[in-house]
Design a protein around this motif. Structure first.
Motif, mmCIF file in Angstrom:
data_model
loop_
_atom_site.group_PDB
_atom_site.id
_atom_site.type_symbol
_atom_site.label_atom_id
_atom_site.label_comp_id
_atom_site.label_asym_id
_atom_site.label_seq_id
_atom_site.Cartn_x
_atom_site.Cartn_y
_atom_site.Cartn_z
ATOM 1 N N SER A 1 2.647 1.633 -3.277
ATOM 2 C CA SER A 1 1.964 1.931 -4.343
ATOM 3 C C SER A 1 2.128 3.269 -4.694
ATOM 4 C CB SER A 1 0.546 1.542 -4.319
ATOM 5 O OG SER A 1 -0.163 2.153 -3.285
ATOM 6 N N ARG A 2 2.475 4.332 -3.914
ATOM 7 C CA ARG A 2 2.382 5.674 -4.155
ATOM 8 C C ARG A 2 3.719 6.315 -4.505
ATOM 9 N NH1 ARG A 2 -0.283 8.147 1.329
ATOM 10 N NH2 ARG A 2 1.730 7.156 2.270
ATOM 11 N N SER B 1 0.848 -1.093 0.140
ATOM 12 C CA SER B 1 -0.048 0.061 -0.100
ATOM 13 C C SER B 1 0.908 1.340 0.055
ATOM 14 C CB SER B 1 -1.078 -0.138 1.145
ATOM 15 O OG SER B 1 -1.923 0.806 1.269
ATOM 16 N N GLN C 1 7.087 6.234 -7.609
ATOM 17 C CA GLN C 1 7.008 6.031 -8.971
ATOM 18 C C GLN C 1 7.948 4.791 -9.433
ATOM 19 O OE1 GLN C 1 5.773 8.148 -11.447
ATOM 20 N NE2 GLN C 1 4.747 9.049 -9.614
ATOM 21 N N VAL D 1 -5.918 -2.551 -5.169
ATOM 22 C CA VAL D 1 -5.200 -0.974 -5.218
ATOM 23 C C VAL D 1 -4.061 -1.022 -6.507
ATOM 24 C CG1 VAL D 1 -3.600 0.321 -3.857
ATOM 25 C CG2 VAL D 1 -5.274 -1.087 -2.640
ATOM 26 N N LEU D 2 -3.461 -2.097 -6.906
ATOM 27 C CA LEU D 2 -2.425 -2.113 -7.875
ATOM 28 C C LEU D 2 -3.192 -1.942 -8.962
ATOM 29 C CD1 LEU D 2 -0.014 -4.861 -6.546
ATOM 30 C CD2 LEU D 2 0.299 -2.469 -6.200
ATOM 31 N N LYS D 3 -4.054 -2.563 -9.316
ATOM 32 C CA LYS D 3 -4.937 -2.630 -10.257
ATOM 33 C C LYS D 3 -5.548 -1.193 -10.761
ATOM 34 C CE LYS D 3 -6.357 -7.522 -10.724
ATOM 35 N NZ LYS D 3 -7.259 -8.421 -10.329
ATOM 36 N N ALA D 4 -5.931 -0.517 -9.713
ATOM 37 C CA ALA D 4 -6.794 0.723 -9.995
ATOM 38 C C ALA D 4 -5.798 1.817 -10.319
ATOM 39 C CB ALA D 4 -7.508 0.928 -8.688
ATOM 40 N N LYS D 5 -4.576 1.508 -9.824
ATOM 41 C CA LYS D 5 -3.517 2.565 -9.882
ATOM 42 C C LYS D 5 -2.567 2.086 -11.297
ATOM 43 C CE LYS D 5 -2.554 4.463 -5.422
ATOM 44 N NZ LYS D 5 -1.705 4.679 -4.341
ATOM 45 N N ASN D 6 -3.192 1.129 -11.768
ATOM 46 C CA ASN D 6 -2.394 0.556 -13.194
ATOM 47 C C ASN D 6 -0.962 0.290 -13.079
ATOM 48 O OD1 ASN D 6 -3.005 -0.233 -15.759
ATOM 49 N ND2 ASN D 6 -2.415 1.706 -16.773
ATOM 50 N N LEU D 7 -0.562 -0.277 -11.776
ATOM 51 C CA LEU D 7 0.722 -0.737 -11.589
ATOM 52 C C LEU D 7 1.274 -2.157 -11.753
ATOM 53 C CD1 LEU D 7 0.661 1.014 -8.029
ATOM 54 C CD2 LEU D 7 1.608 2.113 -9.946
#
Ligand code: CP
Length: 303
Positions: free
Chosen positions: A172-173, A169, A175, A196-202
């Motif tokens: 994920s913020r 978490s 770069q 969380v990873l999917k929503a941020k396209n990580l």
């Protein structure tokens, strides 16, 4: 008044401030030795701990403050049926700040809602462990000089590992972090963390094969399979030794790999690796005290 329940309660600027403060404490400990004179920390541990409780206590003592509390639920009135809310209200009468560990997810949040002093989540069930995450971020920063542009492997019990959930978490913020998730099928990262990873396209990959991903890792975050979270002893026994890090497994690893583990270790890292300069887990232990000193200063609003 602020509490720390989830790592996302702190923004990235505040995390940078805490890391800077911890580094200053490491460089100049004498400057901080009376900062919390007259203040009291209560450690309310309803679940076993070595590092988290002792590092909180050492942190408060090194800031010149005092500590009170208990290290097991059976030593408190919880054993007589007292609620978390009433324990928090009571403890606020005696202490300036509370660190709470509890097996029930959300218990520290309930405590914060009922306390008149800041509450720090020191681990709640299989949910979150934000001060371990601060420890991990300080360690990554001190080892790598950055919190971005990293390939981070998480290996072991990603289902119940609260330290993994909080660290993913947090990272994920930043770069250009690539997440490599290594676990048995039964212990994969829960959907709510993966979302969380999917929503941020990580970028993330899931695999059961540690050896195949080892060469690309900048950080390898090993975890223990957590017996206390299993409903069935047979499943635990079948999965407990899914990944054991032996020296030979590091042959294809980067020369500057950072091997981390929140500890306690059971069997998942061979003790021979402790001598490898890439082993960072006992550095994490020490860093945990300094970042908790910085956090106590922040939440008590001590200059
Ligand atoms: N890392 C960690 O939380 O260790 P303890 O359970 O010993 O506190």
């Amino acid at each position: 008044m602020r509490s720390l329940i989830d790592i996302l309660d702190l923004n990235t600027d505040e995390i940078s401030q805490l890391i800077d403060k911890a580094n200053d404490i490491i460089a100049n400990p004498a400057k901080y030795c009376e900062k919390c004179k007259g203040k009291k920390l209560a450690t309310l541990f309803f679940e076993p701990s070595t590092r988290t409780r002792l590092s909180f206590e050492a942190a408060m003592y090194e800031l010149g403050g005092n500590v009170l509390g208990f290290s097991a639920a059976q030593n408190s009135s919880a054993a007589k049926g007292e609620s978390v809310a009433d324990t928090a209200k009571t403890t606020s009468c005696y202490a300036d700040i509370i660190a709470m560990r509890h097996p029930k997810e959300g218990a520290p949040l309930v405590a914060a809602m009922n306390s008149s002093v800041p509450v720090i989540n020191a681990g709640d069930g299989g949910h979150n462990h934000p001060t371990q995450t601060l420890t991990d971020l300080l360690t990554i920063y001190r080892e790598k000089g950055r919190l971005d542009n990293l390939t981070v492997g998480f290996c072991g019990d990603l289902k119940f590992g609260r330290t993994v959930h909080s660290l993913i978490s947090a990272l994920s913020r930043y770069q250009n972090i690539k997440f490599v998730l290594v676990s048995p099928e039964e212990l994969k990262l829960p959907s709510y963390v993966k979302d969380v990873l999917k929503a941020k396209n990580l970028e993330f990959v899931q695999t059961t094969d540690l050896d195949s991903v080892m060469p690309e890792l900048d950080i390898l975050y090993m975890t223990r399979v957590q017996r206390e979270r299993f409903f069935n002893e047979e499943d635990y026994l079948r999965l407990k030794d899914s990944y054991i890090l032996y020296t030979e497994r590091l042959i294809n690893a980067k020369s500057d790999l950072a091997i981390m583990h929140p500890l306690p270790r059971v069997n998942e890292i061979s003790v021979a690796i402790d001598e490898d300069p890439r082993a960072c887990y006992f550095k994490q232990v020490l860093n945990g005290k300094f970042i908790r000193m910085a956090l106590i200063l922040m939440l008590l609003e001590v200059e």
